[in-house]
Motif scaffolding. Structure first.
Motif, mmCIF file in Angstrom:
data_model
loop_
_atom_site.group_PDB
_atom_site.id
_atom_site.type_symbol
_atom_site.label_atom_id
_atom_site.label_comp_id
_atom_site.label_asym_id
_atom_site.label_seq_id
_atom_site.Cartn_x
_atom_site.Cartn_y
_atom_site.Cartn_z
ATOM 1 N N THR A 14 0.829 -1.203 0.000
ATOM 2 C CA THR A 14 0.000 0.000 0.000
ATOM 3 C C THR A 14 0.863 1.252 0.000
ATOM 4 N N MET A 15 1.883 1.278 0.849
ATOM 5 C CA MET A 15 2.728 2.468 0.935
ATOM 6 C C MET A 15 3.632 2.600 -0.285
ATOM 7 N N ALA A 16 4.094 1.465 -0.848
ATOM 8 C CA ALA A 16 4.881 1.546 -2.075
ATOM 9 C C ALA A 16 4.033 2.148 -3.195
ATOM 10 N N SER A 17 2.786 1.707 -3.315
ATOM 11 C CA SER A 17 1.879 2.241 -4.320
ATOM 12 C C SER A 17 1.629 3.728 -4.095
ATOM 13 N N PHE A 18 1.368 4.097 -2.860
ATOM 14 C CA PHE A 18 1.087 5.491 -2.511
ATOM 15 C C PHE A 18 2.299 6.373 -2.808
ATOM 16 N N ASN A 19 3.467 5.892 -2.459
ATOM 17 C CA ASN A 19 4.710 6.641 -2.645
ATOM 18 C C ASN A 19 4.984 6.889 -4.132
ATOM 19 N N LEU A 20 4.681 5.894 -4.964
ATOM 20 C CA LEU A 20 5.059 5.966 -6.371
ATOM 21 C C LEU A 20 4.038 6.679 -7.254
#
Length: 378
Positions: free
Chosen positions: A202-208
Motif C-alpha cells: 500500500t505504501m509503495a503504491s502510494f509513494n510511487l
C-alpha cells in the motif's frame, strides 16, 4: 446509530493503530464496532496520559464509539465465543499474521465455510503470496521499506521518518475503504469475501503515485526513479518572510502571473523558464529562489492577506496548538467535547466527512476493557 453504515456489525480483533484506525472510521460512519481484546487489553491502552488505568489518551482517541469484550483466543472456549459473535456480524477485522490465524482456526477458508456472507478483512504487513508474508511489520519498518525514509534522505542527506504514525493511519484509511467496497459487493451478490490490505504494498503504491515519474516508461530492471522533482527543491518548505513563514503553492499560469505581480517581479512572468507548469517544475530551484528572496520584504501576515485577496493558494505554517485555536475549525464544529463515564470530559477531533442523507452521530466514547462482556457474550 446513524450514518451510512448504520446496521452493519463489525467484530474488530485488531490492535495497535492500523486496524483500529479503519474500524474507527467505520464506527464514525455508523457501524456497530465490537472490539475483541486479549485479557491485558490493546497495548495502545497504555500510551499517553490517563486518568484511570488502561485508558490512555491515544486509545481514547482511536476507539471512540466502540464496545469492548475480552476473549483469550489462546483458549478454545473463547475462540468458540468469537465464532458465535461472528455469526451475528457483517465484518471481521484482524491484524494477525496468516499462520497465527490458521493455528486458531479463524483464517478465511475456515470461517467462510460457516459464515459465507462475512467480509473478512486482514490488516497485513505484506501480501500473503510473497516472501515477506510472515514478517512482523510496524510503522517505522514500513516507512523505511516503502521508500518514505529514502525521500527524507534525498532531501536532508540521511534517512528519516515522517513524525507521525503515517503508514499505520494511511493504511487504515485504505482498509476502511476496501471494507466498504466489499460490503457494496455483498449487497449485490449476497456473498462475503476476504479483503487484504498490506502495509508494504500500500505504501509503495502510494509513494510511487508521483515518484515513479518517468520511470513508468522503462522496465523494472532498468528503471531508477528520479521522483517528482519539484518537491525535492531546497525551497520546498514553508518560506521565510521578514517575520514568520508562509506556505505557498501557486499552480496555474494565472496564479503565477498574479504572484509575480504581487512580488513586484514582473520580469519573471516573461522568463521562458517559468512560462508553463512543465517549465516551472523543471526549473523549480531558481523559481523558488527568486520567490523566497522577494518574500523577505514583508511579514507573513501581510503576505497572507495579499495572497488570499488575490486568490493565490497560501496559508500559515501552523503548529499543533494552532489547530486548537483555528477559527475555521471552530466554525465547522471540528472539535467536540464528550462526557466519558469514567474519564470525565474529553476533547475529540471529529471525523471530517459528511453525508447529507445519513448524518453521523456525535463522537462516541472509548470503552473500558471488557466493559461489554456481559451484554455481548451471555
Amino acid at each position: 446509530m446513524t450514518g451510512p453504515l448504520s446496521g452493519v456489525r463489525v467484530i474488530d480483533a485488531s490492535n495497535f493503530v492500523f486496524g483500529p484506525m479503519a474500524t474507527q472510521l467505520l464506527a464514525d460512519m455508523g457501524a456497530e464496532v465490537i472490539k475483541v481484546e486479549p485479557p491485558q487489553g490493546d497495548p495502545m491502552r497504555m500510551v499517553g496520559k490517563s486518568r484511570n488505568a488502561r485508558m490512555g489518551s491515544f486509545f481514547l482517541n482511536l476507539n471512540r464509539g466502540k464496545r469492548s469484550v475480552v476473549l483469550d483466543l489462546k483458549q478454545a472456549a473463547d475462540v468458540a465465543r468469537l465464532d458465535e459473535l461472528l455469526a451475528t456480524a457483517d465484518v471481521f477485522v484482524h491484524n494477525m499474521r496468516p499462520a497465527a490465524a490458521r493455528r486458531l482456526g479463524i483464517d478465511y477458508d475456515s470461517l467462510a465455510l460457516r459464515h459465507p456472507r462475512l467480509v473478512y478483512a486482514v490488516a497485513l504487513g505484506f501480501h500473503q503470496d510473497g516472501r515477506y508474508a510472515e514478517r512482523p511489520a510496524y510503522d517505522d519498518v514500513i516507512q523505511g521499506m516503502s521508500g518514505v525514509s529514502g525521500l527524507h534522505a534525498r532531501m536532508y542527506g540521511e534517512p528519516g521518518f515522517i513524525p507521525m504514525l503515517f503508514t499505520d493511519k494511511l493504511c487504515g484509511v485504505y482498509l476502511a475503504g476496501a471494507i466498504a467496497s466489499a460490503l457494496v459487493a455483498r449487497a449485490a451478490t449476497g456473498q462475503g469475501q476476504q479483503v487484504e490490505v498490506p502495509m508494504f504494498e500500500t505504501m509503495a503504491s502510494f509513494n510511487l503515485v508521483e515518484h515513479l515519474a518517468d520511470s513508468m516508461f522503462g522496465g523494472v530492471q532498468e528503471a531508477e526513479p528520479r521522483g517528482y522533482e519539484r518537491v525535492f527543491s531546497r525551497y520546498h518548505r514553508p518560506l521565510k518572510t521578514r517575520e514568520g513563514y508562509v506556505c505557498l503553492v501557486a499552480n496555474t499560469d494565472a496564479q503565477w502571473q498574479r504572484l509575480f505581480a504581487l512580488l513586484g517581479r514582473p520580469e519573471l512572468a516573461a522568463d521562458p523558464r517559468f512560462a508553463t507548469m512543465g517549465d516551472r517544475i523543471r526549473h523549480a530551484e531558481p523559481l523558488y529562489e527568486e520567490v523566497s528572496r522577494s518574500l523577505l520584504e514583508r511579514d507573513a501576515a501581510q503576505w497572507l492577506a495579499l495572497f488570499l485577496e488575490h486568490d493565490i493558494p497560501a496559508g500559515p505554517a501552523n503548529g499543533l496548538g494552532d489547530l486548537l485555536r483555528d477559527p475555521h475549525l471552530a466554525d465547522v464544529g471540528f472539535f467536540e467535547t464528550v462526557e466519558h463515564p469514567t474519564e470525565g470530559e474529553l476533547l475529540c477531533a471529529a471525523t471530517p466527512f459528511r453525508f447529507s442523507a445519513s448524518p453521523r452521530a456525535r463522537a462516541g466514547v472509548a470503552p473500558g476493557l471488557g466493559e461489554h462482556n456481559a451484554d455481548l457474550l451471555r
